[in-house]
Design an enzyme around this catalytic site. Structure first.
Site, mmCIF file in Angstrom:
data_model
loop_
_atom_site.group_PDB
_atom_site.id
_atom_site.type_symbol
_atom_site.label_atom_id
_atom_site.label_comp_id
_atom_site.label_asym_id
_atom_site.label_seq_id
_atom_site.Cartn_x
_atom_site.Cartn_y
_atom_site.Cartn_z
ATOM 1 N N ARG A 165 0.826 -1.198 0.000
ATOM 2 C CA ARG A 165 0.000 0.000 0.000
ATOM 3 C C ARG A 165 0.871 1.265 0.000
ATOM 4 N NH1 ARG A 165 -4.885 2.875 1.132
ATOM 5 N NH2 ARG A 165 -4.197 4.950 1.653
ATOM 6 N N TYR A 168 2.851 4.037 -3.188
ATOM 7 C CA TYR A 168 2.434 5.361 -3.668
ATOM 8 C C TYR A 168 2.982 6.456 -2.757
ATOM 9 C CZ TYR A 168 -0.777 9.242 -4.691
ATOM 10 O OH TYR A 168 -1.328 10.457 -5.002
ATOM 11 N N ALA A 219 -16.553 7.263 -6.248
ATOM 12 C CA ALA A 219 -17.055 6.625 -7.470
ATOM 13 C C ALA A 219 -17.454 5.176 -7.204
ATOM 14 C CB ALA A 219 -15.997 6.708 -8.570
ATOM 15 N N GLY A 236 -15.225 -1.771 8.149
ATOM 16 C CA GLY A 236 -16.323 -1.133 8.877
ATOM 17 C C GLY A 236 -16.538 0.332 8.523
ATOM 18 N N ARG A 241 -11.839 10.725 6.669
ATOM 19 C CA ARG A 241 -11.280 11.558 5.613
ATOM 20 C C ARG A 241 -11.862 12.956 5.744
ATOM 21 N NH1 ARG A 241 -8.541 7.672 5.491
ATOM 22 N NH2 ARG A 241 -7.914 6.389 3.703
ATOM 23 N N ASP A 319 -4.592 0.844 5.757
ATOM 24 C CA ASP A 319 -5.296 2.109 5.553
ATOM 25 C C ASP A 319 -4.619 3.266 6.288
ATOM 26 O OD1 ASP A 319 -7.213 3.765 4.538
ATOM 27 O OD2 ASP A 319 -8.918 2.693 5.405
ATOM 28 N N ASP A 321 -5.475 5.945 8.731
ATOM 29 C CA ASP A 321 -6.583 6.014 9.687
ATOM 30 C C ASP A 321 -7.342 7.331 9.616
ATOM 31 O OD1 ASP A 321 -3.926 6.750 10.674
ATOM 32 O OD2 ASP A 321 -4.939 7.349 12.520
HETATM 33 N N1 UDP Z 1 -13.398 2.467 0.871
HETATM 34 C C1 UDP Z 1 -14.559 1.769 1.224
HETATM 35 N N2 UDP Z 1 -15.356 1.229 0.230
HETATM 36 C C2 UDP Z 1 -15.069 1.368 -1.090
HETATM 37 C C3 UDP Z 1 -13.896 2.087 -1.462
HETATM 38 C C4 UDP Z 1 -13.088 2.623 -0.452
HETATM 39 O O1 UDP Z 1 -14.863 1.622 2.411
HETATM 40 O O2 UDP Z 1 -15.847 0.880 -1.922
HETATM 41 C C5 UDP Z 1 -12.574 3.092 1.922
HETATM 42 C C6 UDP Z 1 -11.074 2.851 1.874
HETATM 43 O O3 UDP Z 1 -10.730 1.650 2.552
HETATM 44 C C7 UDP Z 1 -10.547 4.056 2.618
HETATM 45 C C8 UDP Z 1 -11.507 5.160 2.211
HETATM 46 O O4 UDP Z 1 -12.684 4.491 1.746
HETATM 47 O O5 UDP Z 1 -10.650 3.885 4.013
HETATM 48 C C9 UDP Z 1 -11.031 6.102 1.150
HETATM 49 O O6 UDP Z 1 -10.566 5.403 0.056
HETATM 50 P P1 UDP Z 1 -10.233 6.057 -1.344
HETATM 51 O O7 UDP Z 1 -10.120 4.947 -2.334
HETATM 52 O O8 UDP Z 1 -11.180 7.134 -1.698
HETATM 53 O O9 UDP Z 1 -8.773 6.698 -1.222
HETATM 54 P P2 UDP Z 1 -7.898 7.317 -0.044
HETATM 55 O O10 UDP Z 1 -8.704 8.393 0.614
HETATM 56 O O11 UDP Z 1 -7.574 6.187 0.897
HETATM 57 O O12 UDP Z 1 -6.696 7.836 -0.749
#
Ligand code: UDP
Length: 368
Positions: A165, A168, A219, A236, A241, A319, A321
């Site tokens: 993970r 990136y 999306a 869960g 964010r 993830d 957090d």
């Molecule tokens: N996530 C989720 N369901 C989905 C897609 C993402 O619960 O169908 C969660 C993911 O595990 C993370 C958060 O949503 O905790 C945000 O993911 P995103 O792909 O938007 O990118 P990030 O903010 O991690 O860069």
């Protein structure tokens, strides 16, 4: 002609992406800027392709060669948005992710350093990695010093190499360090932007419609709602964010470009601390927004399912957090502050998803 003399020349790499296409909307609306852009895809660019102040090159920056070097030499500023920035790719296509975010960008950094061109580089809030609080057995979320991200004082904390993970985050961090090193050694002017979850119309592909594979959360939820599939809450939906409107973000970039003295040699968190929510709360809000936009109240009870991060993303997922930005620097240096609420952002975005779905003849049946 006076107008041409005054125009500033921008190079935008990744101009056809979500952020790039919104920058073009803003910069090509006036006549202050001319833009030379590169992108692999022209999908979002149709409104701009005939514009007299826009030159478009279709293709990867990795193949752009001398043409790109020439454009960089002539530019007042280069905005780099070219990246692979979808978490579904970080642990499944790690080499592509490292190449796109580090090695492919390095020639751009070198060309800017050689010609002394200002590089405005879009990095990521992922460079911060996880919070200190997440590593404390008792949590530490009652003390902002243990979770808030500040550009010049927060440590950058990533998990083990085997948790891919972090490919990136690590590639983005190395690119920041390269840029900073060229600034220190060659005097290259730079600005580093660290975006925090920009949301808005045209964000990401919708699987089965205009792309394949898992997109980011907004999306993913939109496609699941349109397809009447359950929303999947990874671990869960407890991750937090902060949601930033793409329009607030574009305001920030405009302020940076207009005030080089305030924005050069700076790192900026561009995020909205007032718009924090859990992913579970985002799922609920998306259901309600779909109901409001379509008039179909059944969306309010749309099913949700829990799934582990490893089942959803594959092995090596971990993830972030929480992502809480300190934005004092952007406020102080640029006079920027984000204005749009999560409700407003989701409404605008879902309206666009739903209307483009309705306009697609082969999938029109998905939206009542
Ligand atoms: N996530 C989720 N369901 C989905 C897609 C993402 O619960 O169908 C969660 C993911 O595990 C993370 C958060 O949503 O905790 C945000 O993911 P995103 O792909 O938007 O990118 P990030 O903010 O991690 O860069």
């Amino acid at each position: 002609v006076a107008r041409e003399r005054e125009q500033r020349r921008l190079v935008i790499l990744g101009c056809g992406g979500f952020i790039g296409s919104h920058l073009l909307d803003r910069f090509l609306a006036g006549d202050e800027y001319s833009v030379e852009g590169w992108d692999r895809s022209a999908r979002r660019l149709s409104p701009h392709l005939g514009h007299g102040d826009f030159t478009f090159h279709q293709g990867s920056i990795a193949d752009a060669g001398a043409e790109l070097t020439r454009a960089i030499e002539q530019a007042d500023a280069v905005i780099n948005l070219a990246a692979i920035c979808n978490p579904a790719a970080y642990n499944t296509q790690p080499l592509d992710v490292i190449h796109a975010n580090l090695f492919d960008v390095y020639p751009v950094v070198q060309a800017c350093a050689a010609s002394g061109t200002w590089l405005v580089h879009f990095s990521s809030s992922e460079v911060y990695g996880r919070t200190i609080a997440s590593y404390l057995p008792s949590g530490g979320y009652d003390d902002p010093r243990l979770y808030e991200f500040e550009e010049q004082t927060s440590p950058l904390i990533m998990g083990p190499v085997s948790n891919q993970r972090w490919t990136y985050a690590c590639a983005k961090q190395m690119t920041e360090r390269l840029i900073y090193a060229h600034h220190k050694e060659d005097g290259m002017p730079f600005t580093i932007v660290r975006p925090l979850n920009f949301f808005g119309p045209r964000m990401d592909h919708l699987p089965g419609r205009d792309g394949v594979g898992t997109p980011r959360v907004l999306a993913s939820f939109a496609a699941a709602l349109m397809d009447r599939r359950p929303l999947m809450l990874v671990d869960g939906g407890s991750a937090r964010r902060t949601i930033t409107s793409i329009h607030d973000a574009v305001d920030a970039v405009e302020l940076m470009l207009g005030q080089p003295g305030q924005s050069q040699s700076e790192f900026f968190n561009i995020g909205n601390p007032d718009n924090e929510l859990t992913v579970a709360r985002l799922a609920e809000m998306m259901r309600n927004t779909f109901a409001t936009v379509t008039g179909d109240d059944s969306y309010r009870d749309h099913p949700m399912e829990h799934i582990s991060g490893t089942s959803f993303y594959g092995e090596g997922y971990e993830d972030c957090d929480r992502r809480m930005p300190n934005i004092d620097r952007a406020t102080l240096m640029l006079g920027w502050s984000p204005k749009r609420s999560v409700e407003e952002i989701l409404l605008e975005t879902v309206e666009e998803y739903v209307s483009s779905e309705a306009a697609r003849p082969d999938t029109a049946a998905h939206v009542d």
